[in-house]
Design an enzyme around this catalytic site. Structure first.
Site, PDB file in Angstrom:
ATOM      1  CG  ASP A 120       5.979  -2.234   1.015  1.00 41.11           C
ATOM      2  OD1 ASP A 120       6.104  -1.978  -0.195  1.00 41.11           O
ATOM      3  OD2 ASP A 120       6.281  -1.418   1.909  1.00 41.11           O
ATOM      4  CB  SER A 121       3.758  -3.281  -4.218  1.00 41.31           C
ATOM      5  OG  SER A 121       4.680  -4.279  -4.612  1.00 41.31           O
TER       6      SER A 121
ATOM      7  CG  ASP B 253       9.728  -3.730  -0.040  1.00 44.17           C
ATOM      8  OD1 ASP B 253      10.842  -3.185  -0.121  1.00 44.17           O
ATOM      9  OD2 ASP B 253       8.776  -3.416  -0.771  1.00 44.17           O
TER      10      ASP B 253
ATOM     11  CE  LYS C   4      12.144  -2.079  -2.311  1.00 43.59           C
ATOM     12  NZ  LYS C   4      11.263  -1.012  -1.704  1.00 43.59           N
TER      13      LYS C   4
ATOM     14  CD  GLU D  96       8.887   2.524   1.140  1.00 41.78           C
ATOM     15  OE1 GLU D  96       8.254   1.702   0.461  1.00 41.78           O
ATOM     16  OE2 GLU D  96       8.354   3.533   1.672  1.00 41.78           O
TER      17      GLU D  96
ATOM     18  CD  GLU E 137       7.738   3.917  -6.182  1.00 41.72           C
ATOM     19  OE1 GLU E 137       6.538   3.769  -6.456  1.00 41.72           O
ATOM     20  OE2 GLU E 137       8.295   3.325  -5.239  1.00 41.72           O
TER      21      GLU E 137
END
Length: 319
Positions: A95-96, A134, A167, A169, A236
């Protein structure tokens, strides 16, 4: 503001650029792009890859053998093909893309539709690499059963777009979601430490886990995610000592970004690895294009450095 089950968000406060922000432009002289491979005369990815497909059992075997796993976050077919040809093990549609492609100040505006679009593009370009997508902000954040149902629906969308793993978070509330996805045959990668979707709650893009209480909580969350069935875990912006400790405490591979060489593998945003960071790059970044003969060679140098444990360098790229 709230987000619906598809991760479609209404306007949110703009965050600050940080470890995942500001990658959208490049210095023209620094980019010797070997993009001719995407011409109408190009061979398919499968024809050019020259290696067996990277599967989940293959990744587990690499982890068991102590071979570092390489990963790049990227968003289009051309980059995917070059990374695949260079031998990168895993491709992440992060999602970056909100920062790198869309020019957003955070990842929060990214939707499931955005990630699915770029996942389809990367899927067309890849040959053998394992493909992770993501789950963006709002796509698994509902309460209790509603959150699980929402996560399943959105994960299915991303898997249909070509992802082989999704993925998520955070820890705690994500544990039952991970378990539900895994029970339905959807491989899951966790993500702890700096979780950019929680940037406002964290007070910015800062190293996580320096305090003992924070470190213990992160370690506990990592173990919970592994027990729930997560097959991989991104760490991270955590102190390298903590990341090494977590890596030893869980039976699944850890993939570090700003988390030191003690992880089971490493991930960088492809644009950062090519020196395309706008402004001062984060400490954990190395420009692999600076001494390379084009993009594919830069990716090969990244793979070689990670496999040889020559990157990241303790004290230079770590916290």
């Amino acid at each position: 503001h709230a987000a619906d089950c598809r991760g479609v968000t209404r306007p949110l406060p703009r965050g600050r650029k940080g470890s995942k922000g500001g990658h959208a432009r490049a210095h023209p002289a620094s980019l010797r792009l070997s993009f001719a491979v995407m011409s109408s005369h190009s061979t398919s990815s499968a024809e050019t890859a020259g290696r067996k497909p990277v599967t989940l059992p293959a990744l587990r075997a690499m982890h068991a053998a102590g071979e570092p796993i390489t990963m790049l976050a990227l968003y289009d077919a051309t980059m995917a093909r070059l990374a695949d040809r260079a031998g990168v093990d895993c491709l992440l549609v992060g999602d970056s893309l909100g920062n790198v492609i869309q020019g957003q100040d955070s990842t929060l505006p990214v939707t499931v539709a955005d990630v699915a679009y770029h996942t389809r593009a990367v899927s067309r370009g890849r040959g053998s690499a394992w493909l992770i997508a993501d789950m963006p902000f709002g796509s698994y954040h509902g309460s209790e059963q509603g959150g699980i149902d929402c996560a399943i629906e959105n994960a299915v969308t991303l898997m249909r777009a070509g992802a082989q793993m999704v993925k998520l978070e955070g820890g705690g509330f994500t544990v039952p979601i991970v378990r539900a996805l895994v029970e339905r045959g959807i491989p899951v990668c966790g993500h702890l430490g700096l979780t950019p979707q929680s940037v406002h709650a964290l007070g910015g893009y800062r190293v996580q886990g320096r305090a003992e209480a924070e470190a213990e909580r992160l370690l506990h969350q990592a173990q919970e995610l592994a027990q729930a069935g997560a097959a991989m875990l991104v760490l991270e912006l955590t102190p390298s000592v903590l990341a090494t400790r977590v890596t030893a405490a869980v039976p699944i591979p850890t993939i570090g970004i700003g988390a030191g060489a003690g992880c089971s593998g490493q991930v960088l945003v492809a644009h950062d690895a090519l020196g395309m960071t706008v402004g001062k790059p984060p400490r954990f970044v190395r420009n692999f294009l600076a001494s390379a003969d084009g993009v594919e060679d830069a990716f090969r140098r990244y793979v070689a450095a990670v496999k040889a444990r020559a990157f990241p360098v303790e004290g230079e790229h770590t916290y």
